[in-house]
Design a protein around this motif. Structure first.
Motif, PDB file in Angstrom:
ATOM      1  N   UNK A  87      16.599  15.664   5.411  1.00 35.32           N
ATOM      2  CA  UNK A  87      17.423  16.526   5.455  1.00 35.32           C
ATOM      3  C   UNK A  87      16.979  17.226   6.770  1.00 35.32           C
ATOM      4  N   UNK A  88      18.104  17.956   7.289  1.00 33.26           N
ATOM      5  CA  UNK A  88      17.997  18.748   8.403  1.00 33.26           C
ATOM      6  C   UNK A  88      17.505  19.863   7.870  1.00 33.26           C
ATOM      7  N   UNK A  89      16.721  20.919   8.759  1.00 30.50           N
ATOM      8  CA  UNK A  89      16.015  21.890   8.523  1.00 30.50           C
ATOM      9  C   UNK A  89      16.719  23.175   8.181  1.00 30.50           C
ATOM     10  N   UNK A  90      17.988  23.361   8.419  1.00 28.08           N
ATOM     11  CA  UNK A  90      18.880  24.611   7.877  1.00 28.08           C
ATOM     12  C   UNK A  90      20.097  24.285   7.860  1.00 28.08           C
ATOM     13  N   UNK A  91      21.113  24.990   7.620  1.00 26.82           N
ATOM     14  CA  UNK A  91      22.555  24.756   7.488  1.00 26.82           C
ATOM     15  C   UNK A  91      23.076  25.420   8.653  1.00 26.82           C
ATOM     16  N   UNK A  92      22.642  25.380   9.994  1.00 28.91           N
ATOM     17  CA  UNK A  92      23.277  25.881  11.099  1.00 28.91           C
ATOM     18  C   UNK A  92      23.992  24.451  11.681  1.00 28.91           C
ATOM     19  N   UNK A  93      23.260  23.455  11.544  1.00 27.39           N
ATOM     20  CA  UNK A  93      23.977  22.214  12.129  1.00 27.39           C
ATOM     21  C   UNK A  93      23.745  21.831  13.392  1.00 27.39           C
ATOM     22  N   UNK A  94      23.584  20.548  13.639  1.00 28.55           N
ATOM     23  CA  UNK A  94      23.386  19.947  15.195  1.00 28.55           C
ATOM     24  C   UNK A  94      21.986  20.006  15.276  1.00 28.55           C
ATOM     25  N   UNK A  95      21.706  19.713  16.678  1.00 23.68           N
ATOM     26  CA  UNK A  95      20.283  19.564  17.281  1.00 23.68           C
ATOM     27  C   UNK A  95      20.003  20.828  18.253  1.00 23.68           C
ATOM     28  N   UNK A  96      18.693  21.247  18.293  1.00 20.04           N
ATOM     29  CA  UNK A  96      18.251  22.212  19.400  1.00 20.04           C
ATOM     30  C   UNK A  96      17.166  21.120  20.232  1.00 20.04           C
ATOM     31  N   UNK A  97      16.913  21.963  21.482  1.00 28.44           N
ATOM     32  CA  UNK A  97      15.804  21.478  22.342  1.00 28.44           C
ATOM     33  C   UNK A  97      15.374  22.748  22.965  1.00 28.44           C
ATOM     34  N   UNK A  98      14.158  22.922  22.826  1.00 26.61           N
ATOM     35  CA  UNK A  98      13.411  23.838  23.488  1.00 26.61           C
ATOM     36  C   UNK A  98      13.997  25.428  22.965  1.00 26.61           C
ATOM     37  N   UNK A  99      14.352  25.457  21.670  1.00 27.71           N
ATOM     38  CA  UNK A  99      15.121  26.675  21.210  1.00 27.71           C
ATOM     39  C   UNK A  99      16.444  26.747  21.710  1.00 27.71           C
ATOM     40  N   UNK A 100      17.132  25.911  22.102  1.00 27.52           N
ATOM     41  CA  UNK A 100      18.525  26.125  22.630  1.00 27.52           C
ATOM     42  C   UNK A 100      19.274  25.013  22.001  1.00 27.52           C
ATOM     43  N   UNK A 101      20.640  25.289  21.366  1.00 24.67           N
ATOM     44  CA  UNK A 101      21.376  24.511  21.112  1.00 24.67           C
ATOM     45  C   UNK A 101      21.860  23.383  21.953  1.00 24.67           C
ATOM     46  N   UNK A 102      21.925  21.953  21.677  1.00 25.18           N
ATOM     47  CA  UNK A 102      22.315  21.052  22.544  1.00 25.18           C
ATOM     48  C   UNK A 102      24.021  21.084  22.441  1.00 25.18           C
TER      49      UNK A 102
END
Length: 521
Positions: A87-102
């Protein structure tokens, strides 16, 4: 008198018998049994459909509604064991890096009622692209995976995710057992007793969503159509390996992806005075008159003189008109157009017009306009979008209206034919493999045909392939909605029951929504 009493007794017995029959009209509930299948250890292999990808992203709720997860829940009543998902950690979707959405992995879509189009939800995914999970996972669906990627060692190597070009997939890198393993190897390490395999869509999808413009076969961004020999080797290796220890399973053929809403929603002829005028019909009509006088009229006359007058017609002032587009299969008349336009425009400007319109034509009903192209229509082409290396000036600065949409925006008939031929070939390979190994075969192509030609009715609902409102597909126009995934689970169940004598039950599609809300509880 005795005779009458006998008749009365006979009638009463008949009435009692009828009453007893009526009370037994409800069929006895058939107990759930596995038949000859063994669901103790179910492992699912596939791409984004198996993973539960929806609305342009992978997120936790979508994963829980994946057809694979739904199947595991139905298998539980027939002896199925635990089914784990990365499972992904939430329902936001996608990936982040350093607290910023990729940007390459954005948040999921939600429907904006004002613009009547999908928009990415605000926020940043809590799932970092560098995060890794431990343990084994039954759901081995990997968004973006092609058939041969399931065999590729290192496809889950995090270092390969950041290589140029990429050599690994970030979704598999999250849960692969080692940097050198493959999806198939991790699946087999679990000793599955039953498997599902739904793969091959991405072998043509990237080519289609890129408007038939091939680039490369790299694991993440490659968008060529997979060669038949490659698919044949990969698919048969998958099936032979998965069945090598006696496991039974279910496989699925492929629909024509060009029947998905991503390719059927935007009409080829959406131009009207109102749309060209950005809801101001008077302004739009004035623009049409100007374009017909200064662009479409002269262009039509020049092309007619060159024997290609059927490429362009004047824009309609009263009804719809087709989009202006480039067709790379047409003879390039750039030099001839430049010669005709030189006396009136000068050599330099005439050459510029020739370069723009040498292979231009108006779209036809046999062309497919991509869903993503909707946002480009009427917009000014940037230098890297024009095909010329510069941003065209006014009045040639409106995609689809005064400047041709490019190859990446549209699928033309030859490209559509390539996709269909490849899909037919893949389906022949899939059917032969299923027959050779005695596997259940799901006809997703047939179901997609029903969805796109009248719909599928259940209860008081009808599901169709119509974008956003049809109920079967999410807002990216490619991946199923929650209800669409429920439908896939049900047709998988039908195939399994038919092949193995199981009595698995359908899920109630009415309990699944057709869209996810902005906030998911």
């Amino acid at each position: 008198m005795k005779k009458n009493i006998k008749w009365l007794l006979l009638v009463s017995l008949i009435v009692v018998a009828c009453n007893n029959d009526d009370s037994n009209d409800e069929p006895a509930e058939v107990p759930v049994v596995p038949g000859t299948a063994v669901f103790t250890k179910y492992v699912a292999l596939g791409d984004s459909f198996a993973a539960g990808y929806s609305d342009g992203a992978l997120f936790a709720k979508g994963q829980s509604n994946a057809y694979t997860n739904i199947l595991s829940q139905q298998f539980a009543a027939a002896g199925g064991g635990a089914f784990t998902t990365p499972f992904m950690l939430d329902n936001t979707g996608g990936f982040s890096s350093g607290g910023v959405q990729i940007p390459k992995f954005p948040t999921r879509f939600v429907f904006d009622p004002v613009t009547r189009s999908p928009v990415n939800i605000p926020g940043v995914s809590g799932t970092a692209i560098t995060a890794r999970l431990t343990g084994t996972f039954n759901n081995m669906g990997v968004p973006g995976a092609k058939s041969f990627h399931l065999l590729a060692p290192g496809y889950g190597n995090l270092a390969g995710v950041f290589a140029t070009p990429a050599t690994a997939n970030p979704y598999f890198a999250r849960f692969s057992s080692s940097p050198t393993t493959s999806i198939l190897a991790d699946a087999m390490a679990q000793a599955p007793t039953f498997f599902s395999l739904f793969i091959g869509g991405n072998d043509v999808l990237g080519y289609a969503t890129n408007g038939g413009v091939p680039t490369s076969q790299d694991p993440v961004l490659g968008d060529d159509i997979t060669p038949t020999a490659t698919f044949n080797f990969a698919y048969n290796t998958l099936v032979n390996t998965l069945t090598s220890n006696g496991a039974k399973g279910v496989v699925a053929n492929l629909p024509y992806i060009t029947t998905l809403p991503h390719f059927t929603t935007v009409p080829y002829n959406p131009l009207t005075a109102k749309s060209i005028g950005l809801e101001n019909e008077v302004a739009g009509l004035a623009t049409i008159k100007l374009l017909n006088a200064q662009l479409y009229g002269p262009l039509k006359a020049a092309l007619t003189a060159l024997g290609a007058g059927d490429r362009i017609n004047l824009l309609s002032e009263t009804s719809t008109s087709p989009l202006l587009m480039k067709d790379e299969t047409l003879p390039n008349l750039a030099t001839q157009l430049a010669t005709i336009f030189t006396p009136s425009l000068g050599a330099q400007t005439a050459a510029f017009y020739g370069a723009i319109f040498g292979q231009a034509r108006q779209a036809k009903s046999t062309d497919l306009i991509l869903l993503t192209t909707k946002n480009a229509i009427g917009k000014a082409p940037k230098a890297d979008e024009s095909g010329l290396g510069i941003a065209p000036p006014y009045p040639l600065n409106a995609f689809g209206i005064s400047f041709p949409l490019q190859d990446k925006h549209i699928l033309i008939p030859t490209e559509i034919a390539e996709i269909r031929v490849a899909t037919d070939t893949y389906n022949t390979i899939i059917a032969a493999a299923a027959d050779a190994k005695g596997l259940a075969l799901v006809d997703t192509r047939g179901v997609m045909t029903k969805l796109s030609s009248g719909g599928i009715r259940f209860g008081n609902f009808t599901m169709t392939s119509s974008y956003a409102v049809g109920g079967a597909f999410s807002l990216d126009g490619v991946h199923p909605s929650p209800r669409g995934y429920g439908l896939i689970a049900n047709i998988f169940i039908d195939a399994i029951n038919a092949k193995y004598g199981s009595t698995l039950r359908h899920v109630d599609l009415g309990t699944y929504p057709i869209q996810y809300p902005l906030t998911i509880q």
